[in-house]
Design a protein around this motif. Structure first.
Motif, PDB file in Angstrom:
ATOM      1  N   SER A 196      50.485  -3.395  51.938  1.00 12.11           N
ATOM      2  CA  SER A 196      50.543  -1.932  51.879  1.00 12.11           C
ATOM      3  C   SER A 196      50.107  -1.373  53.222  1.00 12.11           C
ATOM      4  CB  SER A 196      49.602  -1.407  50.791  1.00 12.11           C
ATOM      5  OG  SER A 196      49.448  -0.002  50.899  1.00 12.11           O
ATOM      6  N   TYR A 209      41.490  -1.342  47.184  1.00 13.97           N
ATOM      7  CA  TYR A 209      42.910  -1.746  47.162  1.00 13.97           C
ATOM      8  C   TYR A 209      43.355  -2.084  48.583  1.00 13.97           C
ATOM      9  CZ  TYR A 209      48.004  -0.787  46.899  1.00 13.97           C
ATOM     10  OH  TYR A 209      49.368  -0.837  46.997  1.00 13.97           O
ATOM     11  N   ALA A 213      49.153   1.328  41.787  1.00 10.92           N
ATOM     12  CA  ALA A 213      49.563   1.858  43.078  1.00 10.92           C
ATOM     13  C   ALA A 213      50.802   2.726  42.984  1.00 10.92           C
ATOM     14  CB  ALA A 213      49.818   0.699  44.028  1.00 10.92           C
TER      15      ALA A 213
HETATM   16  C1  ISN Z   1      49.373   3.528  49.721  1.00 12.98           C
HETATM   17  C2  ISN Z   1      49.361   3.404  51.082  1.00 12.98           C
HETATM   18  C3  ISN Z   1      49.007   4.503  51.829  1.00 12.98           C
HETATM   19  C4  ISN Z   1      48.674   5.701  51.216  1.00 12.98           C
HETATM   20  C5  ISN Z   1      48.704   5.796  49.855  1.00 12.98           C
HETATM   21  N1  ISN Z   1      49.164   4.549  47.777  1.00 12.98           N
HETATM   22  C6  ISN Z   1      49.054   4.714  49.122  1.00 12.98           C
HETATM   23  C7  ISN Z   1      49.675   2.584  48.682  1.00 12.98           C
HETATM   24  C8  ISN Z   1      49.525   3.287  47.487  1.00 12.98           C
HETATM   25  O1  ISN Z   1      49.982   1.416  48.776  1.00 12.98           O
HETATM   26  O2  ISN Z   1      49.693   2.839  46.378  1.00 12.98           O
END
Ligand code: ISN
Ligand code: NAP
Length: 342
Positions: free
Chosen positions: A194, A207, A277
């Protein structure tokens, strides 16, 4: 527009967490580029529905099975799809040298009794997976984000759960799959990290930490597996439009969703396990229009919009193809130009 090609013809790909969002789009794209696809998720009916969806969309070879990615038995069952398939083909009389070698390999490396047992009791599965006698591609897409809070409010249970699902489970599945890739002379592994791995967005810091670890894991595995001709890369999407659960829809209204900016959601309340997410992203984009969107949300994104699951899938199709044969250990940010690193 559905992009189609023969770039992945003859390959078999496993995609985890592939019944919606980015995983489903990846399965569809790899299928449209010729790969046989094995999808999985926690929920049997979702898997069946998604297999049907993929068939309707023109993916010729597709099957699916349950795999809660955090469950060791489920992970083994997913890989058994392939193992059973090999044995079935041998039973059908393919007695070439190649298959004799495979038989020897299975005897040496796997529990053949288990294969026989499954053969006898799971005909439907057998029929479904007959074609999938190899694994060339593994897309570790599964990832969760069950909590929104400051990093210092994270407790041990949550810490362990996020690392178990987002990091450890995909690592262990990869270990199970490697012997299959070796057997066919190489392969390609993808992780879904991510943008949050680089930026630590408020509220989803843990996360983000797990996703930073995914990037480190990608590099470590790339080094370790290069001599087996197995490439390992990852994608790092920014905010991507993905589906949300009906449970969340039914709870959503103007009172419970106080704002449409990610920062305010993070500061406002804790989330539930369902609010993964993808759901966070959905909250953002589903309520977005020119009037309501907070200007700072889009200001960071040079392209001025959120991404789509299909845009992630296109990057994955490239990375697993021979077009990326000299790329390993890399992470590709798919975030519309939002700045994460040099
Ligand atoms: C993410 C990355 C950047 C900003 C918000 N929400 C986010 C994700 C997510 O991976 O789920
Ligand atoms: P999504 O649309 O909500 O889909 C989640 C998928 O995961 C579903 O298919 C769900 O299927 C499955 N799933 C959930 N928990 C699982 C588990 N424990 N084991 C197996 N499958 C499970 O989510 P998404 O946005 O596509 O997210 C996919 C990946 O992209 C995640 O790793 C996420 O971190 C990453 N990502 C997303 C964004 C974003 O903005 N959306 C940004 C960056 C990275 P079932 O319910 O049928 O089990």
């Amino acid at each position: 527009f559905k992009y189609k090609s023969c770039r992945l013809m003859g390959k078999t790909a496993i995609v985890t967490a592939a019944t919606s969002g980015i995983g489903l789009a990846i399965a569809e794209r790899l299928g449209h580029e010729g790969a046989a696809i094995i999808i999985s998720s926690r929920n049997d009916s979702n898997v069946k529905r998604s297999v049907e969806f993929l068939q309707r969309s023109g993916v010729e070879n597709v099957a699916g099975t349950i795999c809660h990615i955090g469950d060791a038995q489920h992970r083994e069952k997913l890989v058994d799809f392939v193992r059973i398939s090999l044995f079935q083909r041998m039973k059908e009389g393919e007695k070439s040298d190649k298959f004799k070698n495979v038989l020897v390999f299975l005897h040496r490396n796997f529990n053949l009794e288990l294969v026989c047992h499954l053969l006898a009791f799971d005909d439907e599965t057998l029929q479904a997976v007959k074609k999938y006698g190899r694994i060339d591609i593994l897309v570790n897409n599964a990832g969760i984000n069950p909590i929104f809070c400051d990093i210092l409010e994270v407790n041990e249970t949550t810490w362990d759960k996020l690392f178990d699902i987002n990091v450890k489970a995909s690592f262990l599945l990869t270990k199970l799959v490697i012997p299959y890739m070796e057997k066919v002379g190489g392969g390609s592994v993808i992780f879904n990290a991510s943008f949050a791995a680089y930026k630590s967005p408020p509220g989803i810091a843990l996360y983000g930490i797990t996703k930073t670890t995914v990037i480190a894991l990608t590099k470590a595995l790339a080094n370790s597996l290069a001599n087996k001709n197995i490439r390992v890369n990852c994608i790092a999407p920014g905010i991507v439009k993905t589906k949300m659960s009906s449970a969340l829809w039914s709870r959503s209204n103007d009172e419970t969703i106080a704002s449409n900016t990610f920062d305010e959601i993070a500061l406002g309340r804790y989330g539930t396990a369902e609010e993964c997410a993808g759901t966070v992203a959905f909250l953002l984009w589903s309520r977005s229009n020119d009037e309501t969107i907070a200007s700072n949300t889009f200001d960071e994104i040079a392209l001025g919009r959120y991404g789509t699951a299909e845009e992630c899938a296109g990057t994955v199709a490239f990375l697993v193809s021979n077009d990326a044969s000299y790329i390993t250990g890399e992470s590709i940010i798919i975030a519309g130009g939002a700045q994460a690193r040099l």
